[in-house]
Design an enzyme around this catalytic site. Structure first.
Site, PDB file in Angstrom:
ATOM      1  N   ASP A 126       0.729  -1.315   0.172  1.00 10.47           N
ATOM      2  CA  ASP A 126       0.013  -0.034  -0.053  1.00 10.47           C
ATOM      3  C   ASP A 126       0.957   0.826   0.127  1.00 10.47           C
ATOM      4  O   ASP A 126       0.815   1.988   1.185  1.00 10.47           O
ATOM      5  CB  ASP A 126      -0.852   0.196   1.389  1.00 10.47           C
ATOM      6  CG  ASP A 126      -0.401  -0.736   2.221  1.00 10.47           C
ATOM      7  OD1 ASP A 126       1.178  -0.720   2.354  1.00 10.47           O
ATOM      8  OD2 ASP A 126      -0.678   0.346   3.425  1.00 10.47           O
ATOM      9  N   HIS A 136       9.177  -0.505   9.241  1.00  9.34           N
ATOM     10  CA  HIS A 136       8.158  -1.291   9.221  1.00  9.34           C
ATOM     11  C   HIS A 136       8.727  -2.219   8.113  1.00  9.34           C
ATOM     12  O   HIS A 136       8.570  -3.211   8.281  1.00  9.34           O
ATOM     13  CB  HIS A 136       6.666  -0.615   9.296  1.00  9.34           C
ATOM     14  CG  HIS A 136       6.958  -0.161  10.770  1.00  9.34           C
ATOM     15  ND1 HIS A 136       6.415  -0.550  12.257  1.00  9.34           N
ATOM     16  CD2 HIS A 136       6.128   1.429  11.207  1.00  9.34           C
ATOM     17  CE1 HIS A 136       6.221   0.189  12.970  1.00  9.34           C
ATOM     18  NE2 HIS A 136       5.915   1.676  12.312  1.00  9.34           N
TER      19      HIS A 136
HETATM   20  O1  RIB Z   1       2.079  -0.188  11.283  1.00  6.90           O
HETATM   21  C1  RIB Z   1       2.572  -0.408  10.276  1.00  6.90           C
HETATM   22  C2  RIB Z   1       2.594  -0.589   8.526  1.00  6.90           C
HETATM   23  O2  RIB Z   1       1.149   0.135   8.781  1.00  6.90           O
HETATM   24  C3  RIB Z   1       3.119  -0.647   7.604  1.00  6.90           C
HETATM   25  O3  RIB Z   1       2.851  -1.450   6.941  1.00  6.90           O
HETATM   26  C4  RIB Z   1       2.999   0.868   7.479  1.00  6.90           C
HETATM   27  O4  RIB Z   1       3.330   0.873   5.266  1.00  6.90           O
HETATM   28  C5  RIB Z   1       2.095   1.618   7.901  1.00  6.90           C
HETATM   29  O5  RIB Z   1       0.648   1.449   6.627  1.00  6.90           O
HETATM   30 CA    CA Z   2       2.867  -0.353   4.275  1.00  2.00          CA
END
Ligand code: RIB
Ligand code: CA
Length: 315
Positions: free
Chosen positions: A10, A241
């Site tokens: 995303d 992340h």
């Molecule tokens: O919580 C972190 C996740 O949510 C990651 O995938 C980041 O892109 C966010 O949207």
């Molecule tokens: Ca993401």
């Protein structure tokens, strides 16, 4: 041999860093990008996936448009204060010159996995809707994939949307429930580890200073995220992340893991919580009467310095 992956995304600032890390490493055969709502609506996620592949000079990689909303509930909506209204730090990229393929994300996943049994690793770094839909179309993909390495969840630590839930699971808990319940090899790269793997504003300067188009793009989009981090935490740092899922695939020996069955809460104020419980037999059945007892691999620790050094070596 390069590991075959399908990257479900995303994009999203950290999604962008993850994708560019995967491509720069040369260690993956990226069969396709599949897109999902989360940081942005799915239409924009698809546009961004195409744009990012163009920046990387990899328009040979197909992009398949994914689900526009969660399985059973409305989409909570994008997060422009974290990733920009364009999901790319508000840098106003030109429209892509390529198009998504004429196949949905879920269909693409099923076709690829069934035609290359045992070879493909799914790497979802957004809400798990496409993966759940693919399982619905063809449950046999559970035995035909190599494994699933996902970014999402918070096992032994608080969430980031609220005390219970991490954003990707919060955005479609029912889909996450399907994915964690399926009989396949799942590794959860969640907040337990991604809140440990962060880069400072000093370290992030390497991106803008690089002569690579991909890194320079990252250098342009991170200031918006750093502003958000500064407002939230008083520190200009970037949580890695989604890149951490790629780092784990690249060098699992740098990480510490534990085995736990995962139960996803789908109701009430803890909706999106990924419960883990080591006493397998004592895990109560969920709201569906379903008893998950096979463990997932949960990443809980890392040699953070070495992980960051590896990431920066590809900038
Ligand atoms: O919580 C972190 C996740 O949510 C990651 O995938 C980041 O892109 C966010 O949207
Ligand atoms: Ca993401």
């Amino acid at each position: 041999m390069a590991e075959k992956i399908i990257f479900d995304t995303d994009p999203g600032i950290d999604d962008t860093i993850a994708l560019f890390l995967a491509l720069a490493s040369g260690k993956f055969d990226v069969l396709g990008l599949t897109t999902i709502f989360g940081n942005v609506h799915t239409d924009l996620a698809t546009t961004n996936a195409l744009r990012l592949l163009e920046i990387a000079g990899r328009t040979d990689i197909p992009v398949a448009h994914g689900a526009d909303k969660p399985l059973v509930r409305p989409y909570h909506g994008p997060v422009p204060h974290i990733h920009g209204a364009d999901g790319q730090g508000d840098v106003n990229l030109p429209p892509p010159s390529t198009k998504a393929i004429d196949q949905s994300a879920a269909q693409f996943i099923v076709e690829q996995v069934m035609s290359q049994p045992g070879e493909i690793t799914l790497v979802p770094v957004g809400p798990l809707t496409n993966i759940a839909l693919a399982l619905h179309i063809q449950p046999k993909i559970a035995e035909k994939v190599k494994r699933v390495v996902l970014m999402g969840g918070a096992a032994l630590v608080p969430g980031n949307v609220n005390p219970a839930a991490e954003a990707n699971i919060f955005n479609d808990p029912e889909a996450a429930h399907v994915v964690f319940s399926a009989p396949w090899d799942v590794t959860m790269v969640g907040l337990d580890i991604t809140h440990q793997v962060l880069l400072t504003d000093e370290q992030l300067k390497a991106f803008a200073a690089s002569d690579k188009a991909t890194s320079q793009h990252v250098g342009k989009i991170i200031p918006l995220y750093l502003d958000f981090a500064h407002k939230m935490m008083g520190r200009q740092v970037m949580y890695m992340h989604d890149p951490t899922a790629i780092s784990y695939l690249l060098k699992p020996e740098l990480f510490e893991t534990r085995q736990y069955p995962v139960r996803v809460e789908t109701q009430g104020m803890s909706s999106g919580k990924t419960w883990v419980w080591s006493r397998t037999g004592d895990f109560p059945p969920d709201h569906f009467g379903y008893n998950v007892d096979h463990p997932a691999t949960i990443v809980v620790g890392a040699d953070v310095e070495a992980v960051n050094a590896m990431t920066l070596s590809y900038v």
